[in-house]
Design a protein around this motif. Structure first.
Motif, PDB file in Angstrom:
ATOM      1  N   SER A  45       0.813  -1.217   0.000  1.00 22.51           N
ATOM      2  CA  SER A  45       0.000   0.000   0.000  1.00 22.51           C
ATOM      3  C   SER A  45       0.848   1.270   0.000  1.00 22.51           C
ATOM      4  CB  SER A  45      -0.935   0.014   1.208  1.00 22.51           C
ATOM      5  OG  SER A  45      -1.872  -1.026   1.093  1.00 22.51           O
TER       6      SER A  45
ATOM      7  N   ASP B 246      -8.723  12.589  -4.326  1.00 18.61           N
ATOM      8  CA  ASP B 246      -9.619  13.632  -3.834  1.00 18.61           C
ATOM      9  C   ASP B 246     -10.435  14.268  -4.957  1.00 18.61           C
ATOM     10  OD1 ASP B 246      -7.518  15.091  -4.979  1.00 18.61           O
ATOM     11  OD2 ASP B 246      -7.628  16.680  -3.479  1.00 18.61           O
TER      12      ASP B 246
ATOM     13  N   VAL C 257      -6.452   9.885  -1.305  1.00 22.06           N
ATOM     14  CA  VAL C 257      -7.239   9.844  -0.077  1.00 22.06           C
ATOM     15  C   VAL C 257      -7.076   8.495   0.614  1.00 22.06           C
ATOM     16  CG1 VAL C 257      -9.576   9.947   0.862  1.00 22.06           C
ATOM     17  CG2 VAL C 257      -8.911  11.489  -0.986  1.00 22.06           C
ATOM     18  N   ASP C 258      -7.034   7.414  -0.177  1.00 19.36           N
ATOM     19  CA  ASP C 258      -6.982   6.076   0.414  1.00 19.36           C
ATOM     20  C   ASP C 258      -6.469   5.064  -0.600  1.00 19.36           C
ATOM     21  OD1 ASP C 258      -7.330   4.065   2.325  1.00 19.36           O
ATOM     22  OD2 ASP C 258      -9.452   3.820   1.907  1.00 19.36           O
ATOM     23  N   VAL C 259      -5.798   4.050  -0.104  1.00 14.76           N
ATOM     24  CA  VAL C 259      -5.410   2.874  -0.887  1.00 14.76           C
ATOM     25  C   VAL C 259      -5.978   1.665  -0.156  1.00 14.76           C
ATOM     26  CG1 VAL C 259      -3.524   1.448  -1.756  1.00 14.76           C
ATOM     27  CG2 VAL C 259      -3.286   3.940  -1.749  1.00 14.76           C
ATOM     28  N   GLU C 260      -6.826   0.919  -0.828  1.00 19.53           N
ATOM     29  CA  GLU C 260      -7.420  -0.282  -0.232  1.00 19.53           C
ATOM     30  C   GLU C 260      -6.947  -1.502  -1.016  1.00 19.53           C
ATOM     31  OE1 GLU C 260     -11.620  -0.160   0.385  1.00 19.53           O
ATOM     32  OE2 GLU C 260     -11.561   1.993   0.780  1.00 19.53           O
TER      33      GLU C 260
ATOM     34  N   CYS D  11      -5.690  -3.440  -6.395  1.00 19.63           N
ATOM     35  CA  CYS D  11      -6.043  -2.596  -5.258  1.00 19.63           C
ATOM     36  C   CYS D  11      -6.895  -1.438  -5.752  1.00 19.63           C
ATOM     37  CB  CYS D  11      -4.804  -2.101  -4.529  1.00 19.63           C
ATOM     38  SG  CYS D  11      -3.799  -0.950  -5.456  1.00 19.63           S
TER      39      CYS D  11
ATOM     40  N   PHE E  19       0.758   4.057  -2.885  1.00 17.06           N
ATOM     41  CA  PHE E  19       0.500   5.443  -2.512  1.00 17.06           C
ATOM     42  C   PHE E  19       1.571   6.353  -3.099  1.00 17.06           C
ATOM     43  CE2 PHE E  19       0.992   9.163   0.104  1.00 17.06           C
ATOM     44  CZ  PHE E  19      -0.301   9.583   0.317  1.00 17.06           C
TER      45      PHE E  19
ATOM     46  N   VAL F 231      -7.516   2.702  -5.461  1.00 21.72           N
ATOM     47  CA  VAL F 231      -6.921   3.974  -5.071  1.00 21.72           C
ATOM     48  C   VAL F 231      -8.000   5.038  -5.194  1.00 21.72           C
ATOM     49  CG1 VAL F 231      -5.121   5.672  -5.563  1.00 21.72           C
ATOM     50  CG2 VAL F 231      -4.662   3.237  -5.909  1.00 21.72           C
TER      51      VAL F 231
END
Length: 72
Positions: free
Chosen positions: A5, A41, A19-22, A36, A9, A38
């Motif tokens: 992750s 914003d 904002v997020d990496v899942e 994954c 990122f 990503v």
């Protein structure tokens, strides 16, 4: 190269604010999935990357796809 992750990122932040990496867990293989999610914003950032289709990072080609989520 092993991706995680933090590395994803670092790669994605060059395109815009991440904002997020899942990274989902693959229960069958007991390991991280080979994909994954990503979240940026701004929608425009994601749209530009999707249009690009792929990017290369440290000699590894990463394919970029969109995903649609239904919130029903």
């Amino acid at each position: 190269m092993t991706f995680n992750s933090k590395l994803v990122f670092t790669l994605c932040v060059q395109f815009g604010c991440v904002v997020d990496v899942e990274w989902p867990w693959d229960k069958r293989n007991n390991a991280l999935s080979k994909f994954c999610f990503v979240v940026f914003d701004k929608d425009e950032t994601g749209k530009k990357l999707i249009e690009q289709g792929s990017t290369t990072f440290n000699g590894n080609k990463l394919f970029i796809r969109s995903v649609s989520i239904s919130m029903t």
